[in-house]
Design a protein around this motif. Structure first.
Motif, PDB file in Angstrom:
ATOM      1  N   SER A   1       1.540   6.094  -7.210  1.00  0.00           N
ATOM      2  CA  SER A   1       0.334   6.757  -7.715  1.00  0.00           C
ATOM      3  C   SER A   1       0.500   8.268  -7.775  1.00  0.00           C
ATOM      4  O   SER A   1      -0.088   8.932  -8.636  1.00  0.00           O
ATOM      5  N   SER A   2       1.303   8.815  -6.869  1.00  0.00           N
ATOM      6  CA  SER A   2       1.526  10.263  -6.859  1.00  0.00           C
ATOM      7  C   SER A   2       2.305  10.729  -8.089  1.00  0.00           C
ATOM      8  O   SER A   2       2.355  11.926  -8.386  1.00  0.00           O
TER       9      SER A   2
ATOM     10  N   ILE B   1       4.480   2.995 -12.782  1.00  0.00           N
ATOM     11  CA  ILE B   1       3.849   4.164 -12.174  1.00  0.00           C
ATOM     12  C   ILE B   1       2.333   4.039 -12.162  1.00  0.00           C
ATOM     13  O   ILE B   1       1.674   4.304 -11.156  1.00  0.00           O
ATOM     14  N   GLU B   2       1.768   3.617 -13.278  1.00  0.00           N
ATOM     15  CA  GLU B   2       0.313   3.631 -13.439  1.00  0.00           C
ATOM     16  C   GLU B   2      -0.396   2.490 -12.729  1.00  0.00           C
ATOM     17  O   GLU B   2      -1.499   2.663 -12.238  1.00  0.00           O
ATOM     18  N   GLY B   3       0.217   1.309 -12.682  1.00  0.00           N
ATOM     19  CA  GLY B   3      -0.519   0.166 -12.168  1.00  0.00           C
ATOM     20  C   GLY B   3      -1.704  -0.117 -13.080  1.00  0.00           C
ATOM     21  O   GLY B   3      -1.604   0.024 -14.296  1.00  0.00           O
TER      22      GLY B   3
ATOM     23  N   LYS C   1       0.826  -1.209   0.000  1.00  0.00           N
ATOM     24  CA  LYS C   1       0.000   0.000   0.000  1.00  0.00           C
ATOM     25  C   LYS C   1       0.863   1.262   0.000  1.00  0.00           C
ATOM     26  O   LYS C   1       0.561   2.241  -0.687  1.00  0.00           O
TER      27      LYS C   1
ATOM     28  N   SER D   1       3.096  10.645 -16.216  1.00  0.00           N
ATOM     29  CA  SER D   1       3.167   9.505 -17.128  1.00  0.00           C
ATOM     30  C   SER D   1       3.210   9.928 -18.597  1.00  0.00           C
ATOM     31  O   SER D   1       4.050   9.455 -19.372  1.00  0.00           O
TER      32      SER D   1
ATOM     33  N   SER E   1      -4.933   1.248 -12.309  1.00  0.00           N
ATOM     34  CA  SER E   1      -6.006   2.081 -11.768  1.00  0.00           C
ATOM     35  C   SER E   1      -6.995   2.512 -12.848  1.00  0.00           C
ATOM     36  O   SER E   1      -8.187   2.645 -12.600  1.00  0.00           O
TER      37      SER E   1
ATOM     38  N   ARG F   1       2.522  -3.759 -11.828  1.00  0.00           N
ATOM     39  CA  ARG F   1       3.625  -2.971 -11.291  1.00  0.00           C
ATOM     40  C   ARG F   1       4.845  -3.842 -11.000  1.00  0.00           C
ATOM     41  O   ARG F   1       5.966  -3.504 -11.373  1.00  0.00           O
TER      42      ARG F   1
ATOM     43  N   ASP G   1       2.330   1.692  -3.387  1.00  0.00           N
ATOM     44  CA  ASP G   1       1.278   2.071  -4.328  1.00  0.00           C
ATOM     45  C   ASP G   1       0.962   3.558  -4.231  1.00  0.00           C
ATOM     46  O   ASP G   1       0.780   4.239  -5.249  1.00  0.00           O
ATOM     47  N   ASP G   2       0.910   4.058  -2.999  1.00  0.00           N
ATOM     48  CA  ASP G   2       0.628   5.482  -2.805  1.00  0.00           C
ATOM     49  C   ASP G   2       1.732   6.349  -3.392  1.00  0.00           C
ATOM     50  O   ASP G   2       1.468   7.378  -4.025  1.00  0.00           O
TER      51      ASP G   2
ATOM     52  N   ARG H   1       1.648   9.623 -11.199  1.00  0.00           N
ATOM     53  CA  ARG H   1       0.858   9.388 -12.409  1.00  0.00           C
ATOM     54  C   ARG H   1       0.722  10.633 -13.285  1.00  0.00           C
ATOM     55  O   ARG H   1       0.598  10.521 -14.504  1.00  0.00           O
TER      56      ARG H   1
END
Length: 331
Positions: A80-81, A289-291, A73, A86, A293, A252, A76-77, A83
């Motif tokens: 995600s920051s 970076i993106e996963g 987690k 990208s 989501s 990821r 991931d956070d 993105r």
């Protein structure tokens, strides 16, 4: 479960060959000789197909549970920051990749040489437009790049250019930026890259002689396996990587592992590998970076774990069969 997950990742890294994602055409002068379909569909091939389908089906159930781990987690956070960067990474990464290619006299891949001055000028125009920080300039550059892709395809054939179909996906992402279709860009990139990797993997099964020549001449470590067996396994790893991208499993972590593998292939094959795979590095960084989501993977159509297991298992069998038959028919 954590130990099992770590063991799977370590196993993947250990058995992943240094040339798993290399395009064999770049590193051998051996004339391609098609293997018979009977030899391709060997007992080893069938066993590995069923094993891969089984492992992937279990991963589809186990991987989502890892998202609840505190350390996952946290990462991931953090990722995600990033993105918001990208599209910028893709845009300028594409420009850098084209600079590397055009200065070596090639475009898209080491085997496609630029023979005409107009084509070279067009590549530099693409670079120039991509370096301009405005979405309209990006779209113009993408359109010129699409024209160059069509030009190279006309010279080399659609079948050959399917190896590099991810460039069409990249062009698509650049074109839909700042439009109402922007959200479909990255899913298209996942799909295009995954399908390209699957397509390239089949080449090692259909034309094993070229891969055998690379193993012999470049002293590729086979980890105790016979070269012929090792090549079949290598192609499976590459095919599974592409399939994972398409169905949206392990993106990821997968991006990180494959990036490490590409770095190892660069150490083995040198500058040719950099020319051919720099763009793939950029794409994989975006995947990290993106996963997923923004991506609604096909597996999400099925709600229960049993349905997801069956879907991934049978779907993998269908996909690999389709790729092998189509490639073999038109090779």
């Amino acid at each position: 479960m954590r130990k099992l997950f770590i063991a799977i990742l370590l196993l993947g890294v250990i058995v992943s060959p240094f040339f798993t994602d290399a395009h064999v055409k770049w590193f051998t002068e051996v004339a391609p000789e098609k293997e018979t379909i009977e030899n391709i569909l060997s007992p080893l091939f069938i066993f590995l197909t069923l094993l891969a389908a089984l492992v992937l089906a279990f991963l589809a159930i186990l991987i989502p549970k890892t998202g609840q781990w505190p350390i996952i987690k946290k990462w991931d956070d953090k990722l995600s920051s990033l993105r918001k960067y990208s599209r910028t990474i893709l845009k300028y990464g594409t420009a850098i990749a084209l600079i590397i290619q055009v200065t070596s006299g090639t475009l898209f891949a080491p085997e496609f040489h630029l023979h005409h001055t107009i084509a070279t000028i067009a590549v530099w125009l693409v670079v120039g437009f991509l370096l301009i920080p405005h979405h309209l300039a990006t779209k113009i550059g993408a359109l010129i790049l699409l024209g160059l892709f069509i030009y190279i395809t006309a010279e080399n054939g659609i079948f050959h250019m399917l190896d590099y179909g991810f460039y069409v996906a990249i062009i698509g992402v650049l074109l839909v930026g700042n439009t109402k279709w922007e959200k479909v860009g990255f899913p298209f990139l996942y799909l295009g890259t995954g399908l390209s990797l699957c397509w390239v993997a089949v080449e090692k099964w259909v034309y094993p002689g070229m891969s055998l020549d690379i193993v012999a001449n470049h002293h590729v470590p086979t980890f105790g396996f016979a070269p012929a067996v090792f090549i079949v396994m290598a192609a499976f790893i590459e095919f599974v990587v592409g399939y994972l991208l398409v169905v949206g499993i392990l993106n990821r972590v997968l991006g990180f592992v494959v990036t490490v593998i590409f770095i190892m292939t660069t150490m083995l094959f040198g500058f040719t590998e950099i020319i051919g795979h720099f763009m793939i590095h950029i794409v994989l960084i975006i995947f990290i970076i993106e996963g997923v989501s923004f991506y609604n993977p096909p597996i999400k159509m099925h709600k229960t774990k049993v349905d997801q297991f069956i879907f991934v298992f049978l779907n993998f069998l269908f996909v690999i069969s389709t790729f092998v038959l189509i490639y073999y028919r038109f090779a």
